[in-house]
Design an enzyme around this catalytic site. Sequence first.
Site, PDB file in Angstrom:
ATOM      1  N   ARG A   1      29.390  43.921  44.546  1.00  0.00           N
ATOM      2  CA  ARG A   1      28.805  44.861  45.510  1.00  0.00           C
ATOM      3  C   ARG A   1      27.560  44.283  46.175  1.00  0.00           C
ATOM      4  O   ARG A   1      26.975  44.921  47.040  1.00  0.00           O
ATOM      5  CB  ARG A   1      28.446  46.171  44.803  1.00  0.00           C
ATOM      6  CG  ARG A   1      29.679  46.999  44.456  1.00  0.00           C
ATOM      7  CD  ARG A   1      29.308  48.378  44.003  1.00  0.00           C
ATOM      8  NE  ARG A   1      30.521  49.154  43.763  1.00  0.00           N
ATOM      9  CZ  ARG A   1      30.629  50.095  42.839  1.00  0.00           C
ATOM     10  NH1 ARG A   1      29.611  50.386  42.071  1.00  0.00           N
ATOM     11  NH2 ARG A   1      31.765  50.749  42.684  1.00  0.00           N
TER      12      ARG A   1
ATOM     13  N   ASP B   1      43.605  54.168  46.310  1.00  0.00           N
ATOM     14  CA  ASP B   1      44.053  53.784  44.971  1.00  0.00           C
ATOM     15  C   ASP B   1      44.157  55.048  44.126  1.00  0.00           C
ATOM     16  O   ASP B   1      44.034  56.169  44.636  1.00  0.00           O
ATOM     17  CB  ASP B   1      43.099  52.754  44.347  1.00  0.00           C
ATOM     18  CG  ASP B   1      41.727  53.348  44.001  1.00  0.00           C
ATOM     19  OD1 ASP B   1      41.432  54.487  44.432  1.00  0.00           O
ATOM     20  OD2 ASP B   1      40.973  52.679  43.277  1.00  0.00           O
TER      21      ASP B   1
ATOM     22  N   THR C   1      43.352  46.656  35.982  1.00  0.00           N
ATOM     23  CA  THR C   1      42.391  46.198  34.975  1.00  0.00           C
ATOM     24  C   THR C   1      41.102  46.990  35.129  1.00  0.00           C
ATOM     25  O   THR C   1      40.624  47.206  36.239  1.00  0.00           O
ATOM     26  CB  THR C   1      42.092  44.688  35.169  1.00  0.00           C
ATOM     27  OG1 THR C   1      43.300  43.952  35.017  1.00  0.00           O
ATOM     28  CG2 THR C   1      41.080  44.191  34.150  1.00  0.00           C
TER      29      THR C   1
ATOM     30  N   CYS D   1      29.521  68.433  38.795  1.00  0.00           N
ATOM     31  CA  CYS D   1      30.086  67.795  39.989  1.00  0.00           C
ATOM     32  C   CYS D   1      29.420  68.324  41.260  1.00  0.00           C
ATOM     33  O   CYS D   1      29.221  69.530  41.411  1.00  0.00           O
ATOM     34  CB  CYS D   1      31.594  68.052  40.048  1.00  0.00           C
ATOM     35  SG  CYS D   1      32.381  67.333  41.508  1.00  0.00           S
TER      36      CYS D   1
ATOM     37  N   CYS E   1      35.461  72.511  45.684  1.00  0.00           N
ATOM     38  CA  CYS E   1      36.709  71.878  45.224  1.00  0.00           C
ATOM     39  C   CYS E   1      37.775  72.940  44.983  1.00  0.00           C
ATOM     40  O   CYS E   1      37.603  73.846  44.150  1.00  0.00           O
ATOM     41  CB  CYS E   1      36.436  71.096  43.940  1.00  0.00           C
ATOM     42  SG  CYS E   1      37.926  70.430  43.169  1.00  0.00           S
TER      43      CYS E   1
ATOM     44  N   LEU F   1      43.885  38.504  30.715  1.00  0.00           N
ATOM     45  CA  LEU F   1      43.748  39.527  31.752  1.00  0.00           C
ATOM     46  C   LEU F   1      45.095  40.172  32.092  1.00  0.00           C
ATOM     47  O   LEU F   1      45.147  41.263  32.649  1.00  0.00           O
ATOM     48  CB  LEU F   1      43.117  38.905  33.004  1.00  0.00           C
ATOM     49  CG  LEU F   1      42.382  39.820  33.987  1.00  0.00           C
ATOM     50  CD1 LEU F   1      41.374  40.717  33.280  1.00  0.00           C
ATOM     51  CD2 LEU F   1      41.669  38.999  35.042  1.00  0.00           C
TER      52      LEU F   1
ATOM     53  N   TYR G   1      49.228  40.460  33.605  1.00  0.00           N
ATOM     54  CA  TYR G   1      49.833  40.444  34.943  1.00  0.00           C
ATOM     55  C   TYR G   1      49.593  39.092  35.607  1.00  0.00           C
ATOM     56  O   TYR G   1      48.925  38.977  36.637  1.00  0.00           O
ATOM     57  CB  TYR G   1      49.274  41.571  35.821  1.00  0.00           C
ATOM     58  CG  TYR G   1      49.528  42.955  35.278  1.00  0.00           C
ATOM     59  CD1 TYR G   1      50.741  43.599  35.503  1.00  0.00           C
ATOM     60  CD2 TYR G   1      48.569  43.623  34.523  1.00  0.00           C
ATOM     61  CE1 TYR G   1      50.992  44.874  35.000  1.00  0.00           C
ATOM     62  CE2 TYR G   1      48.804  44.893  34.009  1.00  0.00           C
ATOM     63  CZ  TYR G   1      50.020  45.518  34.255  1.00  0.00           C
ATOM     64  OH  TYR G   1      50.273  46.765  33.755  1.00  0.00           O
TER      65      TYR G   1
ATOM     66  N   TYR H   1      45.981  48.098  49.657  1.00  0.00           N
ATOM     67  CA  TYR H   1      44.709  48.461  49.054  1.00  0.00           C
ATOM     68  C   TYR H   1      43.715  47.293  49.104  1.00  0.00           C
ATOM     69  O   TYR H   1      42.569  47.439  49.534  1.00  0.00           O
ATOM     70  CB  TYR H   1      44.919  48.911  47.600  1.00  0.00           C
ATOM     71  CG  TYR H   1      43.645  48.987  46.820  1.00  0.00           C
ATOM     72  CD1 TYR H   1      42.804  50.083  46.952  1.00  0.00           C
ATOM     73  CD2 TYR H   1      43.248  47.946  45.984  1.00  0.00           C
ATOM     74  CE1 TYR H   1      41.603  50.145  46.267  1.00  0.00           C
ATOM     75  CE2 TYR H   1      42.054  48.001  45.300  1.00  0.00           C
ATOM     76  CZ  TYR H   1      41.244  49.099  45.433  1.00  0.00           C
ATOM     77  OH  TYR H   1      40.047  49.154  44.766  1.00  0.00           O
TER      78      TYR H   1
ATOM     79  N   GLU I   1      38.827  42.116  43.682  1.00  0.00           N
ATOM     80  CA  GLU I   1      39.885  43.096  43.912  1.00  0.00           C
ATOM     81  C   GLU I   1      41.193  42.688  43.234  1.00  0.00           C
ATOM     82  O   GLU I   1      41.904  43.526  42.683  1.00  0.00           O
ATOM     83  CB  GLU I   1      40.101  43.305  45.415  1.00  0.00           C
ATOM     84  CG  GLU I   1      38.957  44.007  46.114  1.00  0.00           C
ATOM     85  CD  GLU I   1      38.670  45.398  45.574  1.00  0.00           C
ATOM     86  OE1 GLU I   1      39.595  46.031  45.020  1.00  0.00           O
ATOM     87  OE2 GLU I   1      37.526  45.856  45.678  1.00  0.00           O
TER      88      GLU I   1
END
Length: 344
Positions: free
Chosen positions: A21, A134, A39, A198, A204, A76, A78, A116, A33
């Site tokens: 970030r 996602d 994961t 929240c 909501c 990890l 996959y 994504y 990503e």
Amino acid sequence: MIFHNKLIKWYLQNKRDLPWRKTADPYQIWLSEIMLQQTRVVQGMPYFFAFTRDFPTVFELANASEEQVLKLWQGLGYYSRARNLHNTAKYIAEDLNGIFPQTYKELLRLKGVGEYTAAAIASFSYNEAVPVVDGNVFRVLSRYFDIESDIAQPATKKEFAELAYELMPKDDPATFNQAIMEFGALQCVPKNPDCSVCVFNDSCLALQKKKVDMLPVKSKKTKVTNRYFNYLVLEDALGNSLMQKRTAKGIWHNLYEFPLLETTEIANFDFVSHEIKNNIFPHYTIIGVEEYSGAAVIHKLSHQHLHIQFWKIKITDVIENGISHEALKTFPVPIAIHNFIEKL
């Protein structure tokens, strides 16, 4: 306060301090990503640091061998992600002079990059107004707006993408995308979210209708098959063993493993011993077969449960190109075999 303002305010107060970030570098964002597909962040973080340390740019990753990449990826899961990552790095380094595509549509053409991931890179690196969708986004939007569309259906993804695009501030799509994913990861979690704290508990719809635990709607459970792997760990006169590469398509492609006897159920000693002596290693002089006690594991993949047993086969011969115990540790192997080797 409109949805995105409230969401982004929450994000700026609650976001996790994550290394990807702090950059707009498409290489680092792409790495993160791909690693975070299927994961959790806490599991993927050490791998991100390892890859950016050993392969600081796309050129170093492109120049690495596949075995180096798979070894660093080990654990990890996959593994097709790692192979696609490596192939795409070579394409970007060699064909695109190390420059990543700069639009969502062009990013989609990269191997291993789906909608994504392309949306994430396009918005985080280039601030393109394209929504990420996602599991977190499905959950947040389905609950907030009380949407019962089945998220297992392809049409539903388009529905949610259009809704997310409407909600997104077009001048800051990156922050919005990060915020809605983070909100789903930290606050609007799959089970037992604390709705009392929240920021959206006054608006909501799922909360108002007591449907929080019913959304999102997802049909068709993944059918899990059971497979039974018997790994044959040879020990020759020099204490060396034997490994082979999995070249067939399917799980663990291009990783290494001990010779494998796959059976239709958990195998007993008599059957394994007969197969070893008569069909698998008839050319060796076998002086002992025994199962490693305490080494059997059930390794759960998304579509398969692998029931793994390890068998020690002592032979009087010397294996041609036999592998020492120390050398075994250098091969990229599935995590179940890695753990076994560590305990040997």
